[in-house]
Design a protein around this motif. Sequence first.
Motif, short mmCIF file in Angstrom:
data_model
loop_
_atom_site.label_atom_id
_atom_site.label_comp_id
_atom_site.label_asym_id
_atom_site.label_seq_id
_atom_site.Cartn_x
_atom_site.Cartn_y
_atom_site.Cartn_z
N ILE A 524 12.83 -6.80 -13.91
CA ILE A 524 11.35 -6.40 -12.99
C ILE A 524 11.05 -7.22 -12.46
O ILE A 524 11.66 -8.44 -12.34
CB ILE A 524 10.34 -6.76 -14.17
N TYR A 525 10.74 -6.87 -10.67
CA TYR A 525 10.19 -7.44 -9.72
C TYR A 525 8.48 -8.37 -10.29
O TYR A 525 8.27 -8.17 -11.13
CB TYR A 525 10.63 -6.73 -8.88
N ASP A 526 8.12 -8.88 -9.17
CA ASP A 526 7.14 -9.73 -8.89
C ASP A 526 6.13 -8.61 -7.76
O ASP A 526 6.70 -9.37 -7.08
CB ASP A 526 7.72 -10.85 -8.87
N LEU A 527 5.41 -8.43 -8.30
CA LEU A 527 4.41 -7.78 -6.90
C LEU A 527 4.24 -8.82 -6.27
O LEU A 527 3.87 -8.40 -5.33
CB LEU A 527 2.94 -7.16 -8.17
N ASN A 528 3.93 -9.98 -6.53
CA ASN A 528 3.60 -11.03 -5.80
C ASN A 528 4.70 -11.09 -4.67
O ASN A 528 4.19 -11.77 -3.72
CB ASN A 528 2.20 -12.06 -5.83
N GLU A 529 5.90 -11.31 -4.82
CA GLU A 529 6.31 -11.31 -3.99
C GLU A 529 6.71 -10.18 -2.67
O GLU A 529 7.70 -11.04 -1.86
CB GLU A 529 7.89 -11.30 -4.41
N PHE A 530 5.75 -9.12 -2.38
CA PHE A 530 6.27 -8.00 -1.51
C PHE A 530 5.03 -8.40 -0.71
O PHE A 530 3.77 -7.35 -1.19
CB PHE A 530 6.29 -6.85 -1.88
N PRO A 531 4.79 -8.59 0.55
CA PRO A 531 3.12 -8.82 1.26
C PRO A 531 2.60 -7.07 1.58
O PRO A 531 1.74 -8.15 1.33
CB PRO A 531 3.95 -9.65 2.08
N ALA A 533 2.34 -5.17 -0.82
CA ALA A 533 2.35 -4.31 -2.26
C ALA A 533 1.38 -3.57 -2.02
O ALA A 533 0.24 -4.25 -2.00
CB ALA A 533 3.03 -5.27 -2.77
N VAL A 534 0.69 -2.37 -2.42
CA VAL A 534 -0.15 -2.23 -3.14
C VAL A 534 -0.53 -1.97 -4.18
O VAL A 534 -0.30 -2.41 -5.55
CB VAL A 534 0.09 -0.50 -2.81
N LYS A 535 -1.61 -3.55 -4.31
CA LYS A 535 -2.12 -4.17 -5.91
C LYS A 535 -2.75 -3.35 -6.52
O LYS A 535 -2.83 -3.34 -8.24
CB LYS A 535 -2.00 -5.60 -5.61
N THR A 536 -3.53 -2.95 -5.89
CA THR A 536 -4.72 -1.60 -7.17
C THR A 536 -5.03 -0.62 -6.74
O THR A 536 -4.69 -0.36 -5.47
CB THR A 536 -6.20 -2.75 -6.57
N LYS A 537 -5.49 0.42 -7.43
CA LYS A 537 -6.27 1.51 -7.01
C LYS A 537 -6.92 1.56 -5.74
O LYS A 537 -7.25 2.48 -4.82
CB LYS A 537 -6.14 2.79 -7.91
N ILE A 551 -0.05 5.67 4.64
CA ILE A 551 -0.38 6.19 3.48
C ILE A 551 0.45 4.65 2.56
O ILE A 551 1.31 5.15 2.19
CB ILE A 551 0.32 7.32 2.77
N ARG A 552 -0.54 4.56 2.21
CA ARG A 552 -0.68 3.11 0.14
C ARG A 552 -0.71 4.12 -0.87
O ARG A 552 -1.75 4.65 -1.47
CB ARG A 552 -1.54 2.26 1.16
N LEU A 553 0.03 3.84 -1.53
CA LEU A 553 0.32 4.45 -2.70
C LEU A 553 0.95 3.65 -4.03
O LEU A 553 1.58 2.93 -3.20
CB LEU A 553 1.23 5.81 -2.65
N MET A 554 0.52 4.10 -4.92
CA MET A 554 1.04 3.79 -5.92
C MET A 554 1.43 4.60 -7.14
O MET A 554 1.28 5.39 -7.06
CB MET A 554 -0.18 2.82 -7.02
N SER A 555 2.57 4.45 -7.61
CA SER A 555 3.10 5.73 -8.31
C SER A 555 3.20 4.14 -10.03
O SER A 555 3.47 3.07 -10.75
CB SER A 555 4.67 5.11 -8.78
N GLN A 556 2.57 5.10 -11.01
CA GLN A 556 2.97 4.91 -12.01
C GLN A 556 2.83 6.17 -13.99
O GLN A 556 2.57 6.66 -13.34
CB GLN A 556 1.52 4.04 -12.91
N ALA A 557 3.87 6.02 -13.70
CA ALA A 557 3.88 6.87 -15.06
C ALA A 557 3.35 7.48 -15.40
O ALA A 557 2.66 7.00 -16.38
CB ALA A 557 5.60 6.79 -15.74
#
Length: 642
Positions: A524-531, A533-537, A551-557
């Motif tokens: 898996i990647y580290d979320l923090n390596e992507f400047p 990143a959409v970190k919270t809802k 448009i800033r989106l999260m995906s979680q099954a």
Amino acid sequence: MSGNETKDIHPAIDPGRRKFLGTTAMAGAALGLTACGASQSSGDKAAAGSAATAASSGHDAYEVPPGKLDSYYIISSGGHSGEVRILGCPSGRTIKRIPVFNIDPMLGWGITNESRAIIGTRPDGQLKYWTGDTHHIHGSYKDGTYDGKYFWVNDKLNARVARIRGDTFETDKITELPNVQGQHGLFSDKRDPVDAAINYTTRVFAGAEFHIPLPNDGRDEESPDKYGCLFTCLDANSMDVRWQCRIDGNMDLVATSYDGKLAASNQYNTENGIHYEDMMSAEQDACVFFHVARIEAAVKAGKFTTIGDSKVPVVDGRKEANADPKTALTCYVPVPKNPHGVNASPDGKYFVCSGKLSPTCSVIDLALVNKWFDGELAKPRDAVVAEPNVGLGPLHTAFDGRGNAYTTLFLDSKIVKWSVDGAIAQFKGDAKAKVIIDAIDVHYQPGHGFTSMGETKEPDGKFFNSGNKFSKDRFLPVGPLHVETEQLLDITGEKMKLIHDHTAYPEPHDAIIVRADIIKTRQIYDLNEFPNAVKTKEESTIERNGNKVHIRLMSQAPAYSMREFKVKKGDLVTITLTNHDKVEDLTHGFGIPKYNINFVVNPQETKSVTFVADKPGIFWCYCTHFCHALHLEMRSRLIVEA
């Protein structure tokens, strides 16, 4: 041998099948080779019967059964697909296709903003190139063997070099070389030649195959004396071009020495010809050697020029400018004729050039090349210490670490195993020296060949892979374009044994076989390596600035963080998607109908796309990569208002 390697699941193929080589295409059709319902030829029956006998005898030591893993990675070029491929060895199973210079809708390569920045875009935002032609791939080194960190591959079509990360097997940088066409051969260095304390890769070397006017700006098209080729050195970490060296002739493949002092390229067309017949007149061409430390010293001292708009330092490596060995930057070792391939022996002593139009391989002693540079050897040709006759159409040579070389014979459709020491003894006059140890038929016309760990100081002498250029009757017919044939050989004994065929979609070239324990991939990647990143809802928002919409989106099954998002016709829309799942292999896709948007995000990864919302209506954005029992329900609505 490890438990997931096998023995002799297939016997030696009936040599009678090789008669197909001597027939015409019409005769092949007449034999009914493309008819599924045709009866088997006697050769086919013999091969099928022998295979059944072998299988019933329990010779399955090379099989990789379900649930077991391969012992090696084969990291292979993809040819004019522009990609790189990962196969398992000894199974031959294709594990991954890595998009490099091509567009790939699954991964979103060439579609996402991140990948487009790596490939490169024009001022209008379109990709500068969207095709490529990969030939040669090599890895990064530490202490003379692979460290698994990086792999580099060339683009012959558009003169580029790409770097692939070993922890993700994804491309992270691409560099276009200035004033170069036909960037063909490529090799990483194995040790820094200036600082003896550095024993890992710091450079990547790339040779140019095609002569072009320098600069190539519309002048001098009919002036061959103004044509030239450049040998390029890139920084392995930054991927910036460090320097270039202009040479006589052109270049084919590249090899580097284990002490870091020398790089080399075999050359055909030392005649500097433009047309086919002009490239064939000389009985000898050359292997050109580059004295890396001297070149870098010359660059540091300001002894260079530049070409055209490029600011890259270019030193003069042509023969006339390097007549004095003690100051020479280059050394041209004559070898016969139109050679194809140069490979370094794992003991660090020799480079071997294959003759292609000569039935010989030339063994060049690197210590003698260094002596020439020191003024202690009379002629460069004196560095050739053996030239065995190995067969018709020798192309590429690999090694087993036991003093043996393995050369592909394109015209003979064979792999020949020969002794380097025996060839040297014969060259010195020992008529009793044993040179040729074994030869085996392959099917058909082998091009590249490589051994397990054979390009390192740790060759294990287990496998040789023959990359054959034709398959003819080896697989089910699928129309005029056939797959190509990769054939794996066991080279543990004195006699080579054909283990199995595996397919290769046209047209792969060279590859390397790397022990599986060397490759350390992340899951898996580290979320923090992507400047971005959409970190919270709470960060999942729609931001508008004039006609620019983000448009800033999260995906979680099994859902995206917003059920729908509205934009206006004509808006410039950027969608940033972060996968918040942390489960290995839980990848999400994102596709938008009618907008050419399709990509995946791996666990904890972020990607983005930008497009103009030029079609009003409702567009269901959906997960294109199976992720969950409710995968089909994982959708959001893009509403484009008129």
